[in-house]
Motif scaffolding. Structure first.
Motif, short mmCIF file in Angstrom:
data_model
loop_
_atom_site.label_atom_id
_atom_site.label_comp_id
_atom_site.label_asym_id
_atom_site.label_seq_id
_atom_site.Cartn_x
_atom_site.Cartn_y
_atom_site.Cartn_z
N MET A 1 -56.07 63.76 15.70
CA MET A 1 -54.97 62.79 15.57
C MET A 1 -54.51 62.34 16.95
SD MET A 1 -52.63 64.43 12.53
CE MET A 1 -51.41 63.13 12.77
N LEU A 2 -54.10 61.05 17.02
CA LEU A 2 -53.59 60.51 18.27
C LEU A 2 -52.14 60.94 18.47
CD1 LEU A 2 -54.89 56.85 18.10
CD2 LEU A 2 -55.57 58.55 19.80
N PRO A 3 -51.74 61.21 19.72
CA PRO A 3 -50.32 61.46 19.99
C PRO A 3 -49.51 60.22 19.62
CG PRO A 3 -51.69 62.08 21.86
CD PRO A 3 -52.58 61.35 20.91
N GLU A 4 -48.24 60.41 19.28
CA GLU A 4 -47.39 59.30 18.87
C GLU A 4 -47.24 58.27 19.99
OE1 GLU A 4 -43.69 60.64 17.36
OE2 GLU A 4 -44.56 61.74 15.67
N SER A 5 -47.38 58.72 21.24
CA SER A 5 -47.21 57.81 22.37
C SER A 5 -48.40 56.88 22.57
CB SER A 5 -46.98 58.61 23.66
OG SER A 5 -48.09 59.47 23.91
N ILE A 6 -49.49 57.12 21.86
CA ILE A 6 -50.70 56.30 22.01
C ILE A 6 -50.78 55.30 20.87
CG2 ILE A 6 -53.21 56.30 22.16
CD1 ILE A 6 -51.85 57.66 24.52
N ALA A 7 -50.73 54.01 21.20
CA ALA A 7 -50.83 52.96 20.18
C ALA A 7 -52.21 52.98 19.54
CB ALA A 7 -50.55 51.59 20.79
N PRO A 8 -52.31 52.86 18.22
CA PRO A 8 -53.61 52.95 17.54
C PRO A 8 -54.58 51.82 17.89
CG PRO A 8 -51.87 52.31 16.00
CD PRO A 8 -51.19 52.71 17.26
N ASP A 9 -54.06 50.72 18.50
CA ASP A 9 -54.96 49.64 18.89
C ASP A 9 -55.14 49.57 20.41
OD1 ASP A 9 -52.36 48.83 19.38
OD2 ASP A 9 -52.82 46.71 19.09
N SER A 10 -54.73 50.61 21.12
CA SER A 10 -54.88 50.65 22.58
C SER A 10 -56.33 50.91 22.95
CB SER A 10 -53.99 51.74 23.17
OG SER A 10 -54.43 53.02 22.73
N PRO A 11 -56.72 50.60 24.20
CA PRO A 11 -58.11 50.84 24.60
C PRO A 11 -58.56 52.29 24.40
CG PRO A 11 -57.02 49.45 26.21
CD PRO A 11 -55.96 49.90 25.25
N LEU A 32 -60.00 48.62 11.32
CA LEU A 32 -59.41 49.97 11.36
C LEU A 32 -58.06 50.00 12.07
CD1 LEU A 32 -62.65 51.98 12.18
CD2 LEU A 32 -61.35 52.08 10.05
N THR A 33 -57.85 49.10 13.03
CA THR A 33 -56.59 49.12 13.78
C THR A 33 -55.60 48.05 13.30
OG1 THR A 33 -57.50 47.64 15.48
CG2 THR A 33 -57.73 50.02 15.84
N HIS A 34 -56.05 47.23 12.33
CA HIS A 34 -55.18 46.21 11.74
C HIS A 34 -54.70 45.20 12.77
CE1 HIS A 34 -55.21 48.77 8.19
NE2 HIS A 34 -54.76 49.77 8.93
N VAL A 35 -55.63 44.77 13.63
CA VAL A 35 -55.29 43.73 14.60
C VAL A 35 -56.22 42.54 14.37
CG1 VAL A 35 -54.49 45.38 16.32
CG2 VAL A 35 -56.89 44.66 16.34
N SER A 36 -55.92 41.45 15.05
CA SER A 36 -56.75 40.24 14.90
C SER A 36 -58.09 40.44 15.59
CB SER A 36 -56.02 39.04 15.50
OG SER A 36 -55.89 39.21 16.90
N ALA A 37 -59.03 39.59 15.25
CA ALA A 37 -60.35 39.65 15.88
C ALA A 37 -60.25 39.41 17.39
CB ALA A 37 -61.29 38.62 15.24
#
Length: 404
Positions: A1-11, A32-37
């Motif tokens: 799991m990612l730490p809460e401080s790490i955005a799921p769409d970050s590099p 998977l990250t729910h962002v635009s193309a």
């Protein structure tokens, strides 16, 4: 799991998706990250520019244009690991995908002290990199073609050093080791700064062996017993190395053995497991009984002869070890207990560990407990060291900092 401080769409999070095999294309990342193309493309381009990823081939179409496949740049560098013993060291190189590229075992004396030993390790790693590139396909052809310098080694990106003593992992310091004269308080990363400009991590050898075993055969709750010249233990809890508050978790070497309070230990106390049941302790007792024994290797050779006096010593050592392990098994309830180190090849020792555990542990704790020899074998420590360094290099927070 990612730490809460790490955005799921970050590099860093995107790179983790690719490394884990969850994502193999830009469209996978967007989904998977729910962002635009376009946002997914920005993240991918940043990781390609940093040298973490590249695109190759063509993936399977889901009705539109066939996506290009994203892959980790496993050839962008190498990491090294050194597993130091009292009188020998195992060294290895890995690519960025964790594939073992080269390994060797060499004589070494830990009593030479941290400065000399670390300088020797860095020198040997450099030699291994040179030797590996010389063996690469096409290396000879490039030299024949007249390339002045010839093929160059992939850059070294990190080094992990495993030591046979307690380690405060966060501080990078060796703490009160009983068999490492001159190493107490040694700040390994700081000492290594004058030798190499790459990140250097230091970790207890049993912890690295537990990580190496987990990499070879994943088990959510695993205890690794390292029984060699000394005794140590590494713990994997819920798929993660468990160090405790400072790094002492799993260190059973100085756990007391109830009926051996007259046996002095190098730590200044008496009756410690290491003084009673380690390879060094068995070698001493066998020598006192008149056996010609040289180190832990000689101890294992004697065990294979099944001589009655020595067999009793091995049984007693196995029983003492299992008495301590029984508390761990009852408390922690692992699903796997891995027996590693040279003493794991001594059948009387192993047989008494098994029988005593089934005798002393709660039925529920051992009903489905798998007790098995190490699958990674003598390479467990360096495999764990390579794994630890790769997790450090690809840590999402570190990747995000590089991408910012």
């Amino acid at each position: 799991m990612l730490p809460e401080s790490i955005a799921p769409d970050s590099p860093g999070a995107v790179l983790r998706l690719v490394r884990s095999g969850q994502a193999a294309s830009r469209s996978d990342i967007a989904r998977l990250t729910h962002v635009s193309a376009s946002t997914a493309a920005i993240r991918v381009e940043a990781l390609i520019e940093l040298g973490f990823l590249h695109e190759t081939g063509a993936g399977r179409s889901r009705g539109g244009r066939r996506p290009r496949v994203l892959e980790l740049r496993t050839d962008a560098g190498v990491v090294a690991a050194a597993d130091l013993g009292a009188h020998h060291a195992t060294l290895a190189l890995f690519d960025l995908g964790g594939t073992l590229l080269a390994e060797q075992e060499l004589p070494m004396d830990i009593a030479d002290g941290p400065e000399r030993v670390l300088a020797w390790v860095v020198e040997q790693v450099g030699s291994m990199r040179e030797a590996h590139v010389a063996r690469e396909p096409g290396a000879a052809a490039e030299r024949v073609a007249g390339t002045p310098a010839g093929p160059q080694p992939a850059p070294l990106l990190g080094l992990t050093v495993g030591v046979p003593g307690p380690v405060d992992f966060r501080a990078g310091k060796v703490v009160s080791p009983s068999r490492m004269p001159g190493w107490n308080g040694a700040d390994v990363p700081a000492l290594a700064k004058s030798l190499t400009d790459v990140p250097v991590l230091v970790e207890n050898d049993a912890n690295l062996m537990a990580l190496g075993e987990f990499a070879a055969s994943p088990s959510e709750h695993l205890v690794f017993l390292k029984a060699g010249s000394g005794i140590g233990c590494g713990v994997i809890a819920s798929g993660q190395l468990h160090r405790g508050a400072r790094g002492a978790a799993g260190d059973i070497s100085h756990a007391p053995v109830s009926d051996q309070q007259d046996v002095p230990c190098s730590c200044g106390r008496t009756g410690c497991l290491d003084a009673v049941a380690s390879g060094a302790a068995l070698a001493r007792r066998l020598a006192e009984a008149g056996f010609d024994v040289r180190g832990t290797t000689g101890v294992v050779d004697i065990a294979r002869d099944a001589e009655p006096v020595s067999a009793r010593m091995f049984r007693d050592a196995g029983r003492a070890t299992a008495d301590v392990l029984a508390t761990i098994v009852n408390f922690f309830n692992p699903d796997t207990l891995v027996l590693g180190g040279q003493l794991s090849q001594a059948e009387p020792y192993v047989a008494n560990i098994r029988s005593t555990l089934y005798e002393r542990c709660l039925p529920m704790a051992v009903e489905k407990l798998v007790i098995e020899p190490s699958r990674a074998g003598r390479l467990a420590g360096v495999i764990g060291g390579g794994h630890l360094m790769l997790e450090h290099l690809f840590d999402p927070a570190r990747v995000n900092a590089l991408a910012s």
